[in-house]
Design an enzyme around this catalytic site. Structure first.
Site, PDB file in Angstrom:
ATOM      1  N   ASP A  55       2.725  -2.681  15.184  1.00  0.00           N
ATOM      2  CA  ASP A  55       3.525  -3.343  14.255  1.00  0.00           C
ATOM      3  C   ASP A  55       4.256  -4.571  14.841  1.00  0.00           C
ATOM      4  OD1 ASP A  55       6.065  -2.923  12.707  1.00  0.00           O
ATOM      5  OD2 ASP A  55       7.603  -1.256  13.838  1.00  0.00           O
ATOM      6  N   ASN A  57       7.060  -6.722  12.908  1.00  0.00           N
ATOM      7  CA  ASN A  57       8.677  -6.502  12.287  1.00  0.00           C
ATOM      8  C   ASN A  57       9.558  -5.348  12.315  1.00  0.00           C
ATOM      9  OD1 ASN A  57       7.313  -4.383  10.908  1.00  0.00           O
ATOM     10  ND2 ASN A  57       7.763  -5.204   8.998  1.00  0.00           N
ATOM     11  N   ASP A 233     -15.722   4.403  -0.193  1.00  0.00           N
ATOM     12  CA  ASP A 233     -14.877   5.957   0.416  1.00  0.00           C
ATOM     13  C   ASP A 233     -15.190   7.222  -0.146  1.00  0.00           C
ATOM     14  OD1 ASP A 233     -12.429   7.658   2.002  1.00  0.00           O
ATOM     15  OD2 ASP A 233     -12.177   7.938  -0.363  1.00  0.00           O
ATOM     16  N   GLU A 287     -19.709   6.308   2.167  1.00  0.00           N
ATOM     17  CA  GLU A 287     -19.444   7.768   2.701  1.00  0.00           C
ATOM     18  C   GLU A 287     -19.874   8.856   2.102  1.00  0.00           C
ATOM     19  OE1 GLU A 287     -15.221  10.169   4.228  1.00  0.00           O
ATOM     20  OE2 GLU A 287     -15.005   9.284   2.288  1.00  0.00           O
TER      21      GLU A 287
END
Length: 585
Positions: A55, A57, A233, A287
């Site tokens: 992260d 911000n 996916d 996948e």
């Protein structure tokens, strides 16, 4: 004990890295023989789950600038390709796998400008970027679906799969692999829509040419931005059974094999390749949920012009039976790898993975994550990962030996699958709740989704926000990147040395595979051979030490080991618990 000489962590690119041509159209490269388009066979791919990586911000959510900040960390490990889990706009009912705009960045992750900066920085470091292509389904908040449900006569109605209910019941008996029916009734349009996953993820109708045009436009958009390919996916499920008949009792035991058997699957993949992929020098990995091992060549043979690789799930299903976590003998794992080492066609190429965003942590699953054995077993299974046949995929934190989370109750889970599975299995089918919960702790996807453990500070250095989007593993005080980088014998450095070893010895990439002791209950001993190069991989996959005798080792030279090597005579050696070695002969 490691025999490789280490360079400074910050001292330049690792072996194999350098300037690469990322995502440029194939037509610009001249000769397009299959041999020219195999960089992905020699790649080492690192999966980043952006929400949990870093992260920048301080809002508690990982983002693209955070990834940019850590690109050198990935490069210095030795990986040369990064797979980003979905970064597209999404309401996040399934952590980004429910997409509402394929050509926009999720605001929590940043902006398109941030993405462009990511691509530029990655290219400067010799790193390729591949994206997660999620096109079996969209979010129910996608404008296509909103328009589809708004009018039965509109042009978007046929973008999805709608059927009339039968006497107040779903159109057929198809179950979602996540639990419950694969159909949801929509009162606004007085019809039911198909969703093989959650009700928030309606399935696209690939039989509609307009849908395929939309998907191919999305792919071109990102390829023209320079991405080096796609992980696809649920791609085996894009073609549906035309009759939408009820499944038989036998089929209901494993409905994924029905969902992956649509009649137009291969035609749609060839169309995708012909219209889009063949015009770029990129890689694809599908996948392959619901696919049998013998079907791999149908997807990956270059002459069929479909995909480059697929993720088969035999290895990561070795310890599960439906929802249950089960014990597994080493022989079962050996058999799977031996089958993968006997390619059914010259073009077959494997993926090798133990960890990803949908799987529990590898060291907790295949090793021993107790304090006494964690590091040794993490290194042992890393040895297995990086010396098997195929392109290896490393998941963020795997290189640190990150472990499963502690769970006290259902409230500790964030995964959208969990409440659905609990409702279906425990409340409706009467599964013992304690047994279900114990298996869920070991197999749940949330184990992989806790924030990356960068240091021992609050929230593991992932964020300075008071509360990250999901809880941090409390063992980050002991297990974190800073600790590993300061320890020359850490799991991180062992991964790094294995990757360097793989690049130095082509037999570990292109060599044949032979299991040299398939019947031993604790030792995994195999050979990779190419031309005059022979490498022996010896791994003790147990908590006990013992002597081991093999004539193959009598004249072999040790290349790398995860612990001090006691030596031996005439091929007889002592193997400590979770000891791993790679020899050359």
């Amino acid at each position: 004990m490691r025999m490789l000489k280490r360079r400074s962590l910050l001292g330049g690119a690792v072996a194999g890295a350098g300037t690469v041509m990322i995502g440029r159209p194939a037509a610009a490269r001249g000769d397009q023989s299959a041999a020219r388009r195999t960089w992905w066979k020699e790649a080492v791919i690192y999966e980043v789950y952006p929400r949990s990586f870093k992260d920048s911000n301080n809002d508690g959510i990982g983002d693209l600038p955070g990834i940019i900040d850590k690109l050198s960390y990935i490069r210095d490990l030795g990986a040369d390709t990064i797979w980003l889990a979905p970064i597209f706009a999404s309401p996040n009912r399934d952590n980004g796998y429910d997409i509402s705009d394929y050509k926009a960045i999720m605001p929590e992750f940043g902006t398109m400008s941030d993405f462009d900066r990511l691509m530029e920085k990655a290219s400067s470091l010799g790193l390729r970027i591949i994206l997660d292509l999620v096109v079996n389904h969209t979010s129910d908040q996608h404008p296509w679906f909103q328009k589809s449900r708004a009018s039965k006569d509109g042009p978007y109605r046929d973008y999805y799969i709608w059927r009339e209910p039968k006497g107040g019941l779903p159109p057929n008996n198809w179950p979602s692999p996540w639990g419950g029916s694969a159909w949801t009734f929509d009162a606004a349009s007085d019809s039911s829509y198909l969703h093989l996953f959650s009700p928030y993820q309606p399935d696209l109708n690939w039989d509609n040419p307009a849908v395929r045009d939309e998907v191919f436009s999305i792919m071109k958009f990102w390829l023209d931005k320079g991405v080096a390919g796609f992980r696809m996916d649920a791609i085996t499920m894009i073609s549906k059974m035309p009759s939408f008949r009820d499944m038989t009792v036998e089929e209901l035991k494993a409905p994924e094999y029905v969902y992956a058997a649509g009649p137009h699957l291969h035609a749609y993949l060839r169309e995708m390749n012909d219209r889009v992929l063949s015009h770029y020098d990129v890689m694809t990995v599908g996948e392959a949920y619901g696919m049998h091992a013998q079907d791999i060549p149908l997807f990956t043979d270059s002459g069929r012009r479909e995909l480059d690789m697929v993720f088969a799930f035999d290895i990561v299903h070795v310890d599960r039976q439906g929802w249950r976590k089960i014990a597994w003998p080493l022989s079962k794992l050996k058999d799977i790898y031996a089958a993968a080492g006997r390619p059914q066609s010259p073009d077959s190429w494997n993926t090798v993975f133990l960890d990803n965003h949908d799987q529990p942590r590898a060291v907790s699953r295949f090793g021993n994550d107790t304090a006494f054995f964690r590091e040794a077993s993490a290194k042992a299974i890393a040895t297995m990962l990086l010396t098997q046949c195929g392109t290896p995929f490393i998941y963020q934190g795997e290189e640190l030996g990150m472990t499963n989370l502690p769970f006290e109750g259902l409230e500790d889970f964030e995964d959208v699958q969990v409440p659905t599975a609990w409702e279906t299995l425990v409340k409706r089918q009467g599964v013992d709740p304690e047994a279900f919960f114990e298996s869920l702790k070991g197999l749940g996807r949330d184990n992989a989704r806790s924030p990356m453990q960068w240091d021992a500070s609050k929230n593991a250095g992932f964020t300075t926000a008071d509360k990250p989007w999901y809880r941090v593993n409390p063992n980050h005080i002991q297990i974190n990147a800073r600790e590993c980088l300061n320890n020359p014998d850490s799991v991180y450095y062992y991964f790094r040395d294995l990757i360097a070893l793989r690049r130095k010895h082509p037999a570990l990439v292109h060599g044949s595979y032979q299991d040299l002791d398939p019947d031993h209950s604790a030792v995994f001993f195999y050979c990779r051979e190419s031309g005059k190069s022979r490498l022996f991989i010896l791994i003790n996959m147990s908590d006990r030490g013992f002597t081991y005798d093999s004539p193959h080792l009598a004249q072999a030279s040790l290349l790398i080991s995860n612990m001090a090597h006691r030596g031996g005579t005439r091929g007889v050696t002592w193997l400590a618990p979770w000891e791993a070695r790679v020899y050359t002969a």
